[in-house]
Design a protein around this motif. Structure first.
Motif, mmCIF file in Angstrom:
data_model
loop_
_atom_site.group_PDB
_atom_site.id
_atom_site.type_symbol
_atom_site.label_atom_id
_atom_site.label_comp_id
_atom_site.label_asym_id
_atom_site.label_seq_id
_atom_site.Cartn_x
_atom_site.Cartn_y
_atom_site.Cartn_z
ATOM 1 N N HIS A 1 0.852 -1.188 0.000
ATOM 2 C CA HIS A 1 0.000 0.000 0.000
ATOM 3 C C HIS A 1 0.886 1.235 0.000
ATOM 4 O O HIS A 1 1.853 1.309 0.755
ATOM 5 C CB HIS A 1 -0.906 0.014 1.237
ATOM 6 N N ILE A 2 0.559 2.180 -0.869
ATOM 7 C CA ILE A 2 1.294 3.444 -0.887
ATOM 8 C C ILE A 2 0.353 4.556 -0.452
ATOM 9 O O ILE A 2 -0.677 4.788 -1.072
ATOM 10 C CB ILE A 2 1.884 3.767 -2.285
ATOM 11 N N ASN A 3 0.708 5.202 0.638
ATOM 12 C CA ASN A 3 -0.048 6.353 1.122
ATOM 13 C C ASN A 3 0.638 7.597 0.568
ATOM 14 O O ASN A 3 1.712 7.974 1.022
ATOM 15 C CB ASN A 3 -0.067 6.370 2.655
ATOM 16 N N ALA B 1 -8.197 11.756 3.791
ATOM 17 C CA ALA B 1 -8.857 10.441 3.843
ATOM 18 C C ALA B 1 -7.886 9.283 3.653
ATOM 19 O O ALA B 1 -8.182 8.149 4.012
ATOM 20 C CB ALA B 1 -9.958 10.377 2.787
ATOM 21 N N SER B 2 -6.701 9.576 3.093
ATOM 22 C CA SER B 2 -5.770 8.498 2.760
ATOM 23 C C SER B 2 -5.301 7.726 3.992
ATOM 24 O O SER B 2 -4.994 6.538 3.897
ATOM 25 C CB SER B 2 -4.565 9.038 1.990
ATOM 26 N N PHE B 3 -5.271 8.375 5.148
ATOM 27 C CA PHE B 3 -4.802 7.694 6.354
ATOM 28 C C PHE B 3 -5.848 6.700 6.867
ATOM 29 O O PHE B 3 -5.506 5.617 7.343
ATOM 30 C CB PHE B 3 -4.428 8.720 7.422
ATOM 31 N N ASN B 4 -7.131 7.054 6.753
ATOM 32 C CA ASN B 4 -8.189 6.106 7.115
ATOM 33 C C ASN B 4 -8.239 4.948 6.112
ATOM 34 O O ASN B 4 -8.495 3.801 6.483
ATOM 35 C CB ASN B 4 -9.548 6.808 7.165
ATOM 36 N N GLU B 5 -7.992 5.262 4.840
ATOM 37 C CA GLU B 5 -7.975 4.217 3.813
ATOM 38 C C GLU B 5 -6.854 3.227 4.077
ATOM 39 O O GLU B 5 -7.012 2.020 3.895
ATOM 40 C CB GLU B 5 -7.823 4.861 2.429
ATOM 41 N N LYS C 1 4.899 5.490 2.948
ATOM 42 C CA LYS C 1 4.383 6.865 2.926
ATOM 43 C C LYS C 1 5.261 7.684 1.986
ATOM 44 O O LYS C 1 6.464 7.811 2.200
ATOM 45 C CB LYS C 1 4.357 7.453 4.331
ATOM 46 N N ALA C 2 4.643 8.202 0.945
ATOM 47 C CA ALA C 2 5.397 8.925 -0.077
ATOM 48 C C ALA C 2 5.623 10.374 0.333
ATOM 49 O O ALA C 2 4.787 10.973 1.018
ATOM 50 C CB ALA C 2 4.650 8.870 -1.405
ATOM 51 N N LYS D 1 8.037 2.773 -7.901
ATOM 52 C CA LYS D 1 9.294 2.695 -7.145
ATOM 53 C C LYS D 1 9.106 1.831 -5.901
ATOM 54 O O LYS D 1 9.906 0.930 -5.624
ATOM 55 C CB LYS D 1 9.758 4.100 -6.740
ATOM 56 N N TYR D 2 7.995 2.082 -5.185
ATOM 57 C CA TYR D 2 7.741 1.311 -3.967
ATOM 58 C C TYR D 2 7.289 -0.116 -4.270
ATOM 59 O O TYR D 2 7.569 -1.037 -3.497
ATOM 60 C CB TYR D 2 6.712 2.038 -3.095
#
Length: 199
Positions: A20-22, A28-32, A51-52, A72-73
């Motif tokens: 998963h890439i945040n 909202a991305s942190f809840n996702e 975390k990008a 990349k990740y």
């Protein structure tokens, strides 16, 4: 979420991991991220999350940056997990959008191929399925699902193509996605034949 659920069925014959890439550009991305962790835990799939850091290269859009850091990740995770392949959830709608965007750039026959099903370590098993097929699968299996609201922002070119070109076009042309996908496959076949003659 659909791809993770499908990939979980490969166990125990194959080892399955999730990435998963945040991107950190939406609240909202942190809840996702938490939802993805919970879902992977329920399927007993190890997950690594990155975390990008939002840093654009010269002449790079936010979308280009997001794609660059994702891959990349993905590659970093592939090496960390010692995996043979990376699976992504691109589907037929994504492929058709890419074809139309390539046409807008004045592409050659190579651009008509859209998104490749296989590219080195990258495999895209859902490319022959429409978004609505994936939504049906999600609903049938009662899978958690989050819609990224930024997908509605038509100032982003891909979203403009999706909402303002393809959707109205589909209303007037039956099986539009299937037709364009067929053209894409013919272009892919033609390019392969052309390349086979190049020494």
């Amino acid at each position: 979420m659909c791809l993770i659920h499908l990939a979980s069925k490969l166990k125990p014959k194959h080892k399955v991991f999730a990435v998963h890439i945040n991107h950190g550009i939406r609240k909202a991305s942190f809840n996702e991220e938490k939802e993805v962790f919970a879902f992977c835990e329920s399927l007993d799939i190890p997950l690594i999350s990155y975390k990008a850091k939002y840093t654009l290269n010269k002449n790079e859009s936010m979308e280009m940056w997001a794609r660059r850091v994702r891959y990349k990740y993905f590659e970093r995770a592939r090496q960390n997990f010692k995996c043979h392949f990376i699976l992504t959830a691109h589907h037929m709608n994504d492929k058709v959008e890419t074809v139309l965007m390539n046409l807008d750039k004045g592409c050659s026959i190579e651009g008509l191929r859209g998104i490749p099903k296989e590219n080195k370590f990258i495999l895209r098993p859902l490319l022959d399925f429409k978004r609505e097929d994936i939504e049906l699968y999600i609903n049938k299996n009662n899978l958690p699902f989050v819609e990224d609201l930024s997908n509605n922002d038509t100032s982003i070119k891909r979203n403009l193509v999706r909402h303002k070109i393809i959707k109205p076009w589909e209303e007037q042309s039956s099986n539009l996605l299937l037709k364009l996908n067929k053209i894409s496959k013919k272009a892919e076949s033609a390019v392969k034949k052309i390349n086979s003659f190049i020494i």
